[in-house]
Each structure stands twice: as structure tokens, then as C-alpha cells.
Scaffold this motif. Structure first.
Motif, PDB file in Angstrom:
ATOM      1  N   ARG A 123      31.287 -72.004 -72.315  1.00  0.00           N
ATOM      2  CA  ARG A 123      30.301 -71.714 -71.282  1.00  0.00           C
ATOM      3  C   ARG A 123      30.802 -70.737 -70.223  1.00  0.00           C
ATOM      4  NH1 ARG A 123      30.270 -77.236 -72.050  1.00  0.00           N
ATOM      5  NH2 ARG A 123      31.428 -77.591 -70.125  1.00  0.00           N
ATOM      6  N   ASN A 124      32.055 -70.926 -69.777  1.00  0.00           N
ATOM      7  CA  ASN A 124      32.591 -70.114 -68.681  1.00  0.00           C
ATOM      8  C   ASN A 124      34.122 -70.152 -68.735  1.00  0.00           C
ATOM      9  OD1 ASN A 124      33.385 -72.627 -67.503  1.00  0.00           O
ATOM     10  ND2 ASN A 124      31.374 -72.795 -66.533  1.00  0.00           N
ATOM     11  N   PHE A 125      34.755 -69.506 -67.788  1.00  0.00           N
ATOM     12  CA  PHE A 125      36.211 -69.437 -67.773  1.00  0.00           C
ATOM     13  C   PHE A 125      36.841 -70.831 -67.736  1.00  0.00           C
ATOM     14  CE2 PHE A 125      40.264 -69.472 -65.581  1.00  0.00           C
ATOM     15  CZ  PHE A 125      40.998 -68.580 -66.355  1.00  0.00           C
ATOM     16  N   THR A 126      36.350 -71.702 -66.858  1.00  0.00           N
ATOM     17  CA  THR A 126      36.933 -73.037 -66.700  1.00  0.00           C
ATOM     18  C   THR A 126      36.839 -73.829 -67.998  1.00  0.00           C
ATOM     19  OG1 THR A 126      36.357 -73.009 -64.360  1.00  0.00           O
ATOM     20  CG2 THR A 126      36.846 -75.155 -65.331  1.00  0.00           C
ATOM     21  N   HIS A 127      35.697 -73.776 -68.647  1.00  0.00           N
ATOM     22  CA  HIS A 127      35.498 -74.475 -69.911  1.00  0.00           C
ATOM     23  C   HIS A 127      36.429 -73.900 -70.983  1.00  0.00           C
ATOM     24  CE1 HIS A 127      32.850 -75.432 -73.566  1.00  0.00           C
ATOM     25  NE2 HIS A 127      33.397 -76.570 -73.176  1.00  0.00           N
ATOM     26  N   GLY A 128      36.521 -72.584 -71.054  1.00  0.00           N
ATOM     27  CA  GLY A 128      37.412 -71.932 -72.018  1.00  0.00           C
ATOM     28  C   GLY A 128      38.865 -72.278 -71.780  1.00  0.00           C
ATOM     29  N   TYR A 129      39.268 -72.281 -70.525  1.00  0.00           N
ATOM     30  CA  TYR A 129      40.646 -72.644 -70.160  1.00  0.00           C
ATOM     31  C   TYR A 129      40.961 -74.044 -70.681  1.00  0.00           C
ATOM     32  CZ  TYR A 129      44.815 -73.259 -67.245  1.00  0.00           C
ATOM     33  OH  TYR A 129      46.102 -73.462 -66.803  1.00  0.00           O
ATOM     34  N   MET A 130      40.070 -74.980 -70.426  1.00  0.00           N
ATOM     35  CA  MET A 130      40.276 -76.368 -70.839  1.00  0.00           C
ATOM     36  C   MET A 130      40.389 -76.482 -72.358  1.00  0.00           C
ATOM     37  SD  MET A 130      37.691 -79.598 -70.530  1.00  0.00           S
ATOM     38  CE  MET A 130      36.706 -78.862 -71.816  1.00  0.00           C
ATOM     39  N   LEU A 131      39.472 -75.836 -73.081  1.00  0.00           N
ATOM     40  CA  LEU A 131      39.483 -75.919 -74.543  1.00  0.00           C
ATOM     41  C   LEU A 131      40.748 -75.300 -75.140  1.00  0.00           C
ATOM     42  CD1 LEU A 131      35.769 -75.027 -75.350  1.00  0.00           C
ATOM     43  CD2 LEU A 131      36.883 -77.241 -75.707  1.00  0.00           C
ATOM     44  N   ILE A 132      41.130 -74.146 -74.643  1.00  0.00           N
ATOM     45  CA  ILE A 132      42.322 -73.470 -75.163  1.00  0.00           C
ATOM     46  C   ILE A 132      43.574 -74.273 -74.846  1.00  0.00           C
ATOM     47  CG2 ILE A 132      43.778 -71.405 -74.916  1.00  0.00           C
ATOM     48  CD1 ILE A 132      41.089 -69.823 -74.569  1.00  0.00           C
ATOM     49  N   ASP A 133      43.655 -74.784 -73.633  1.00  0.00           N
ATOM     50  CA  ASP A 133      44.805 -75.587 -73.242  1.00  0.00           C
ATOM     51  C   ASP A 133      44.914 -76.844 -74.115  1.00  0.00           C
ATOM     52  OD1 ASP A 133      47.000 -75.610 -71.303  1.00  0.00           O
ATOM     53  OD2 ASP A 133      46.069 -77.453 -70.554  1.00  0.00           O
ATOM     54  N   GLU A 134      43.803 -77.504 -74.369  1.00  0.00           N
ATOM     55  CA  GLU A 134      43.791 -78.694 -75.233  1.00  0.00           C
ATOM     56  C   GLU A 134      44.185 -78.335 -76.662  1.00  0.00           C
ATOM     57  OE1 GLU A 134      39.900 -80.438 -74.895  1.00  0.00           O
ATOM     58  OE2 GLU A 134      40.335 -81.295 -72.924  1.00  0.00           O
ATOM     59  N   TYR A 135      43.706 -77.191 -77.149  1.00  0.00           N
ATOM     60  CA  TYR A 135      44.045 -76.784 -78.513  1.00  0.00           C
ATOM     61  C   TYR A 135      45.545 -76.507 -78.642  1.00  0.00           C
ATOM     62  CZ  TYR A 135      44.358 -74.588 -83.005  1.00  0.00           C
ATOM     63  OH  TYR A 135      44.737 -74.310 -84.286  1.00  0.00           O
ATOM     64  N   ILE A 136      46.138 -75.857 -77.657  1.00  0.00           N
ATOM     65  CA  ILE A 136      47.572 -75.574 -77.703  1.00  0.00           C
ATOM     66  C   ILE A 136      48.360 -76.879 -77.731  1.00  0.00           C
ATOM     67  CG2 ILE A 136      49.519 -74.596 -76.400  1.00  0.00           C
ATOM     68  CD1 ILE A 136      47.568 -72.320 -75.571  1.00  0.00           C
ATOM     69  N   GLU A 137      47.950 -77.862 -76.957  1.00  0.00           N
ATOM     70  CA  GLU A 137      48.602 -79.172 -76.971  1.00  0.00           C
ATOM     71  C   GLU A 137      48.493 -79.800 -78.360  1.00  0.00           C
ATOM     72  OE1 GLU A 137      50.671 -82.456 -75.493  1.00  0.00           O
ATOM     73  OE2 GLU A 137      50.329 -80.542 -74.506  1.00  0.00           O
TER      74      GLU A 137
END
Length: 166
Positions: free
Chosen positions: A127-141
Motif C-alpha cells: 500500500r505505501n512505504f510503511t507497509h512495504g518496509y514491514m513486509l520486506i523486513d519480515e521477509y528478510i527475517e
């Protein structure tokens, strides 16, 4: 280069993601070639030399690396800048630029970006930067802790490192 230990050869690159609202999410990330672990990252709305330096600083600190590291990158302006080169010299990093139009020299980070696209970005409406940040960070984990790799005897990068240390 035949890599036989962690923290000897890292590859750095930038992945651009566009959110539904038009914002960009720029992932400047670093992979350890031996363990396939994502060792550093910076997720920002821009992709600057400072973002690249921050990702490398984070990787050095989080992985207790002080010298003898090779950092391989493409010829993007963030990596060819005088500031980035000076940063590498100051931190005892040998910065290796791959030949132009030769992404296969950075195959490990390119492969990670392909997985990120297939297993995270394409499955979600960012949806937006914040949502993308969260998803990418979770995927890296997830990628570092749980995602198995055939090249690592079907272990996750962190599990591979733990078993290599024993």
C-alpha cells in the motif's frame, strides 16, 4: 573467487519496489556469499550513497567484521561515488566493481532479489512505504531464519552458520 568461510565476500545491490500509492521502497542490501545470509540492509524511500554506506556499516557491526572483507557491487552511482570509495578504504573493505552488464557476477544478491519478488512482493499489495518496509523486513527475517537452501544442505542461512561454528 572460491569462498570457504563467512564474511569473506559480500555482494551489495539495490532493489526498487513501487507501492500502490506511488511511493518507492528502496532496499539496499548485502548478502554473504558463503552463508547466503542477508547481513545488512537499509530500507529507505531513496537510494543514495549514504543509504549504501549505512547498510554496510550495519553489516560490519552486526557481523563483527573489522577487516579482510571483499564487497562486490555493480556500477551504480551509489557504489561508484567518491564518498563510497573513501568509506570502503577507511573501513578496510576491498570494493570490487563487476563488469558493466554482468549481473551474473553478483548472482547471489540477484537471486535473493528474485526470491523477494516471487515470495513476498508479488504476493502482497504493498500500500505505501510503511507497509512495504514491514513486509520486506519480515521477509528478510524469514529468509535468514527459516527459508531452506539446497546449496546449504537444506538449512536456513542462520542455521547453516550455527552448524558451521560447532
Amino acid at each position: 573467487m572460491d569462498v570457504k568461510a563467512i564474511n569473506k565476500l559480500w555482494q551489495i545491490d539495490i532493489k526498487y519496489v513501487k507501492a500502490l500509492n506511488g511511493q518507492f521502497i528502496m532496499l539496499t542490501d548485502i548478502i554473504d556469499v558463503y552463508s547466503r545470509k542477508l547481513v545488512g540492509r537499509e530500507i529507505t524511500p531513496t537510494a543514495t550513497t549514504e543509504d549504501a554506506k549505512t547498510a554496510v556499516k550495519r553489516a560490519l557491526i552486526e557481523n563483527n567484521v573489522t577487516s579482510n572483507i571483499v564487497l562486490r557491487s555493480d556500477n551504480g552511482p551509489q557504489f561508484t561515488s567518491v564518498k563510497f570509495e573513501q568509506f570502503c578504504k577507511t573501513n578496510n573493505i576491498y570494493h570490487e566493481l563487476i563488469p558493466t552488464s554482468s549481473p551474473n557476477y553478483n548472482a547471489h544478491i540477484e537471486s535473493f532479489h528474485s526470491l523477494l519478488s516471487k515470495e513476498c512482493i508479488s504476493w502482497n499489495e504493498i500500500r505505501n512505504f510503511t507497509h512495504g518496509y514491514m513486509l520486506i523486513d519480515e521477509y528478510i527475517e524469514f529468509y535468514n531464519e527459516e527459508r531452506i537452501h539446497g546449496s546449504l544442505n537444506y538449512l536456513s542461512p542462520n542455521e547453516f552458520i550455527r552448524k558451521s561454528i560447532i
